[in-house]
Motif scaffolding. Structure first.
Motif, PDB file in Angstrom:
ATOM      1  N   MET A 162       4.139 -38.237 -87.810  1.00 26.56           N
ATOM      2  CA  MET A 162       5.413 -37.591 -87.498  1.00 26.56           C
ATOM      3  C   MET A 162       5.257 -36.622 -86.328  1.00 26.56           C
ATOM      4  O   MET A 162       6.091 -36.606 -85.407  1.00 26.56           O
ATOM      5  N   ALA A 163       4.223 -35.794 -86.374  1.00 26.99           N
ATOM      6  CA  ALA A 163       3.998 -34.815 -85.297  1.00 26.99           C
ATOM      7  C   ALA A 163       3.757 -35.528 -83.965  1.00 26.99           C
ATOM      8  O   ALA A 163       4.297 -35.121 -82.924  1.00 26.99           O
ATOM      9  N   ARG A 164       2.971 -36.580 -83.995  1.00 25.68           N
ATOM     10  CA  ARG A 164       2.687 -37.335 -82.768  1.00 25.68           C
ATOM     11  C   ARG A 164       3.960 -38.008 -82.245  1.00 25.68           C
ATOM     12  O   ARG A 164       4.239 -37.989 -81.047  1.00 25.68           O
ATOM     13  N   ALA A 165       4.757 -38.577 -83.136  1.00 22.60           N
ATOM     14  CA  ALA A 165       6.005 -39.233 -82.729  1.00 22.60           C
ATOM     15  C   ALA A 165       6.988 -38.220 -82.145  1.00 22.60           C
ATOM     16  O   ALA A 165       7.661 -38.499 -81.145  1.00 22.60           O
ATOM     17  N   LYS A 166       7.056 -37.042 -82.736  1.00 21.86           N
ATOM     18  CA  LYS A 166       7.953 -35.995 -82.217  1.00 21.86           C
ATOM     19  C   LYS A 166       7.529 -35.586 -80.817  1.00 21.86           C
ATOM     20  O   LYS A 166       8.359 -35.431 -79.922  1.00 21.86           O
ATOM     21  N   SER A 167       6.249 -35.437 -80.604  1.00 20.59           N
ATOM     22  CA  SER A 167       5.734 -35.078 -79.286  1.00 20.59           C
ATOM     23  C   SER A 167       6.105 -36.150 -78.256  1.00 20.59           C
ATOM     24  O   SER A 167       6.530 -35.832 -77.143  1.00 20.59           O
ATOM     25  N   ARG A 168       5.990 -37.410 -78.630  1.00 20.96           N
ATOM     26  CA  ARG A 168       6.325 -38.507 -77.710  1.00 20.96           C
ATOM     27  C   ARG A 168       7.814 -38.501 -77.358  1.00 20.96           C
ATOM     28  O   ARG A 168       8.186 -38.700 -76.202  1.00 20.96           O
ATOM     29  N   VAL A 169       8.646 -38.304 -78.363  1.00 16.56           N
ATOM     30  CA  VAL A 169      10.095 -38.291 -78.116  1.00 16.56           C
ATOM     31  C   VAL A 169      10.454 -37.130 -77.196  1.00 16.56           C
ATOM     32  O   VAL A 169      11.235 -37.290 -76.247  1.00 16.56           O
ATOM     33  N   LYS A 170       9.892 -35.972 -77.436  1.00 15.76           N
ATOM     34  CA  LYS A 170      10.202 -34.805 -76.601  1.00 15.76           C
ATOM     35  C   LYS A 170       9.758 -35.026 -75.151  1.00 15.76           C
ATOM     36  O   LYS A 170      10.450 -34.641 -74.219  1.00 15.76           O
ATOM     37  N   ARG A 171       8.584 -35.640 -74.966  1.00 20.44           N
ATOM     38  CA  ARG A 171       8.103 -35.918 -73.617  1.00 20.44           C
ATOM     39  C   ARG A 171       8.990 -36.917 -72.894  1.00 20.44           C
ATOM     40  O   ARG A 171       9.148 -36.862 -71.689  1.00 20.44           O
ATOM     41  N   ALA A 172       9.559 -37.847 -73.641  1.00 16.75           N
ATOM     42  CA  ALA A 172      10.390 -38.895 -73.046  1.00 16.75           C
ATOM     43  C   ALA A 172      11.784 -38.388 -72.660  1.00 16.75           C
ATOM     44  O   ALA A 172      12.499 -39.057 -71.921  1.00 16.75           O
ATOM     45  N   MET A 173      12.158 -37.220 -73.144  1.00 16.64           N
ATOM     46  CA  MET A 173      13.517 -36.675 -72.861  1.00 16.64           C
ATOM     47  C   MET A 173      13.596 -36.088 -71.475  1.00 16.64           C
ATOM     48  O   MET A 173      12.783 -35.626 -70.851  1.00 16.64           O
TER      49      MET A 173
END
Length: 173
Positions: A162-173
């Motif tokens: 979850m933490a890794r996925a959240k980091s990826r989504v935030k970077r992609a924004m």
């Protein structure tokens, strides 16, 4: 209450749920009022928080992206004037990150795909105007969904994902 093209209020509300799984933009334009408000959009992506067909269609795309085979089974429909209540079951398979947002529109939680299926009960309430949906509210068994998909209780490995996925989504924004 009469609606356009001889479609009853109940039929219109049922179709407005079903297009969440299979409708194209033209379906949303035909069924959703230009001034429509979705009272359940406070955890959805910012694109879903606009009024009218565009917001409802964005919600459908958000759900379809995360949940393959999204479907709705309708159990009961009750109409009274311009209000329609529907008891249904939503089902699908979690195949992509499901991103939940804060009321301010920031990424709150990201649930990485589990590949698991779910089926949860929902109650939807619609207000109709001019033969179209102008307002929507819902109650959903979100805890049941979270349990079926393995989101709760979370394992340490899933919390890490979850933490890794959240980091990826935030970077992609």
């Amino acid at each position: 209450m009469s609606t356009t093209a001889g479609v009853s209020a109940s039929e219109l509300a049922v179709r407005s749920i079903r297009i969440m799984a299979d409708g194209d933009r033209a379906d949303f334009d035909a069924l959703i009022h230009p001034d429509a408000v979705n009272r359940e959009d406070d955890v959805e992506p910012p694109a879903c928080r606009v009024g009218g067909p565009a917001g409802y269609y964005a919600t459908a795309l958000w759900l379809r992206t995360a949940f393959e085979g999204l479907a709705y089974e309708i159990h009961h429909v009750v109409a009274n004037g311009n209000l329609v209540a529907i008891n249904s079951t939503m089902s699908g398979r979690h195949v992509a990150p499901f991103v939940v947002y804060t009321p301010a529109g920031a990424v709150d939680t990201v649930f990485p795909p589990t590949g698991q299926t779910f089926a949860i009960t929902q109650s939807h309430w619609f207000r109709l105007e001019d033969g179209k949906v102008v307002e929507h509210w819902a109650n959903r068994d979100e805890l049941g969904q979270a349990k079926q998909l393995g989101w709760v209780p979370p394992t340490p490995a899933y919390l890490f994902r979850m933490a890794r996925a959240k980091s990826r989504v935030k970077r992609a924004m």
